[in-house]
Scaffold this active site. Structure first.
Site, PDB file in Angstrom:
ATOM      1  N   HIS A  83      -0.458  12.525   0.043  1.00  0.00           N
ATOM      2  CA  HIS A  83      -0.478  11.421  -0.931  1.00  0.00           C
ATOM      3  C   HIS A  83      -1.051  10.355  -0.190  1.00  0.00           C
ATOM      4  CE1 HIS A  83       3.317  12.654  -3.500  1.00  0.00           C
ATOM      5  NE2 HIS A  83       2.326  13.673  -3.379  1.00  0.00           N
ATOM      6  N   GLU A 138      -0.255   7.271   0.195  1.00  0.00           N
ATOM      7  CA  GLU A 138       0.745   6.561   1.303  1.00  0.00           C
ATOM      8  C   GLU A 138       0.808   7.200   2.591  1.00  0.00           C
ATOM      9  OE1 GLU A 138       3.064   6.136  -2.610  1.00  0.00           O
ATOM     10  OE2 GLU A 138       1.767   7.345  -1.753  1.00  0.00           O
ATOM     11  N   CYS A 164       6.883   7.910  -4.275  1.00  0.00           N
ATOM     12  CA  CYS A 164       7.914   9.095  -4.493  1.00  0.00           C
ATOM     13  C   CYS A 164       9.009   9.299  -3.284  1.00  0.00           C
ATOM     14  CB  CYS A 164       7.240  10.514  -4.710  1.00  0.00           C
ATOM     15  SG  CYS A 164       6.446  11.148  -3.185  1.00  0.00           S
ATOM     16  N   CYS A 175       7.040   9.830   0.159  1.00  0.00           N
ATOM     17  CA  CYS A 175       6.614   8.809   0.564  1.00  0.00           C
ATOM     18  C   CYS A 175       7.386   7.599   1.026  1.00  0.00           C
ATOM     19  CB  CYS A 175       5.691   8.211  -0.382  1.00  0.00           C
ATOM     20  SG  CYS A 175       4.166   9.410  -0.706  1.00  0.00           S
TER      21      CYS A 175
END
Length: 143
Positions: free
Chosen positions: A46, A48, A76, A79
């Protein structure tokens, strides 16, 4: 946040969900990332996580104390956990994520007592721009 949006646009060129993130220390961007889960065949890739990995390499430390993360979409669970473990001080996000956001939308992990670090959360910055890039992406995928 504009730099995070710039990162999100890079995701579009590789047909990934357009989410971007930057990690900032003392006004300087030390880590950048955008979604690469499909490209890397890695569910943890992701925006992040990518930005945190880059920032950690840049300062040669897995602790990112006194840094801020700017991300175009509410983090999420995965993260948020990485943000906590890296000791990022502040989370700034753009669009709310009503399906998996844990900074107030689906849950608020910052209110849980079991975390040993609690970043401050500031949401809905440049929300319209951050939402639009996602909406446009999913609309184009449906067509």
């Amino acid at each position: 946040m504009k730099e995070a949006l710039s990162e999100a646009k890079k995701s579009l060129t590789i047909s990934e969900v357009p989410v971007g993130a930057v990690v900032v220390l003392g006004g300087e961007i030390i880590g950048r990332g955008h979604n690469k889960s499909i490209l890397n065949k890695d569910p943890s890739a992701h925006a992040e996580i990518e930005a945190i990995r880059n920032a950690s390499k840049y300062i040669n430390n897995y602790r990112l104390t006194d840094t801020d993360i700017y991300v175009t979409l509410e983090p999420c669970t995965m993260c948020y956990g990485a943000i906590v473990h890296s000791r990022i001080k502040n989370i700034f996000f753009g669009a709310r994520d009503i399906k998996s956001g844990v900074c107030g939308s689906c849950d608020d992990l910052s209110s849980k007592k079991y975390f040993n670090h609690k970043p401050q959360i500031y949401g809905q910055l440049l929300e319209e721009e951050c939402s639009k890039i996602l909406k446009d992406f999913f609309k184009s995928r449906r067509n």
